[in-house]
Scaffold this motif. Structure first.
Motif, mmCIF file in Angstrom:
data_model
loop_
_atom_site.group_PDB
_atom_site.id
_atom_site.type_symbol
_atom_site.label_atom_id
_atom_site.label_comp_id
_atom_site.label_asym_id
_atom_site.label_seq_id
_atom_site.Cartn_x
_atom_site.Cartn_y
_atom_site.Cartn_z
ATOM 1 N N VAL A 31 0.864 -0.854 -0.281
ATOM 2 C CA VAL A 31 0.164 0.059 -0.238
ATOM 3 C C VAL A 31 0.365 0.939 -0.541
ATOM 4 O O VAL A 31 0.631 1.673 -0.681
ATOM 5 C CB VAL A 31 -0.838 -0.396 1.256
ATOM 6 N N SER A 46 -5.951 4.509 0.698
ATOM 7 C CA SER A 46 -6.817 3.904 1.346
ATOM 8 C C SER A 46 -8.236 3.416 0.889
ATOM 9 O O SER A 46 -8.715 2.924 0.844
ATOM 10 C CB SER A 46 -6.049 3.206 3.038
ATOM 11 N N GLN A 50 -10.200 0.332 -1.212
ATOM 12 C CA GLN A 50 -11.081 0.059 -0.957
ATOM 13 C C GLN A 50 -12.263 -0.043 -1.655
ATOM 14 O O GLN A 50 -13.142 -1.067 -1.760
ATOM 15 C CB GLN A 50 -11.300 0.949 0.223
ATOM 16 N N GLN A 60 -6.650 -7.600 -1.437
ATOM 17 C CA GLN A 60 -5.745 -6.832 -0.640
ATOM 18 C C GLN A 60 -5.814 -7.940 0.327
ATOM 19 O O GLN A 60 -6.183 -9.083 1.151
ATOM 20 C CB GLN A 60 -6.053 -5.872 0.762
#
Length: 110
Positions: A31, A46, A50, A60
């Motif tokens: 990430v 993030s 998502q 992930q």
């Protein structure tokens, strides 16, 4: 209930998410490595990740302390099939197009 394609196209609508998918074409990435080229917070990245994960475009996985992202290329298959339903387009013959331009446009080298 929404159609799965809605999530796919919503995820693809954002240029940051498209850039992330392009990066993941090369290999799985942590990430923090995904976030590096962008001028935004890790929290913002993030959120983008998502959305991509919710659409099934990436997965992930936590490896030790590091969260890794992996492209799920089969997730785009349904979108591709849907788009193909609108008809087949002839591929562009670039050589023929170049010949056409050479005949139609005045010579600018003189």
């Amino acid at each position: 209930m929404t159609h799965p394609l809605d999530a796919t196209f919503a995820a693809l609508a954002d240029p940051t998410r498209r850039a992330i998918l392009s990066m993941l074409l090369e290999d799985d990435m942590a990430v923090t490595d995904v976030a590096a080229p962008f001028n935004m917070s890790l929290a913002a990245i993030s959120k983008h990740l998502q959305v991509l994960a919710d659409a099934g475009l990436i997965s992930q996985e936590k490896r030790g302390r590091v969260k890794w992202c992996k492209l799920e290329p089969d997730a785009l298959r349904a979108a591709s099939v849907w788009m193909q339903g609108f008809g087949q387009f002839e591929p562009v013959n670039l050589d023929a197009f170049e010949r056409f331009l050479a005949l139609e446009l005045p010579d600018t080298e003189s």
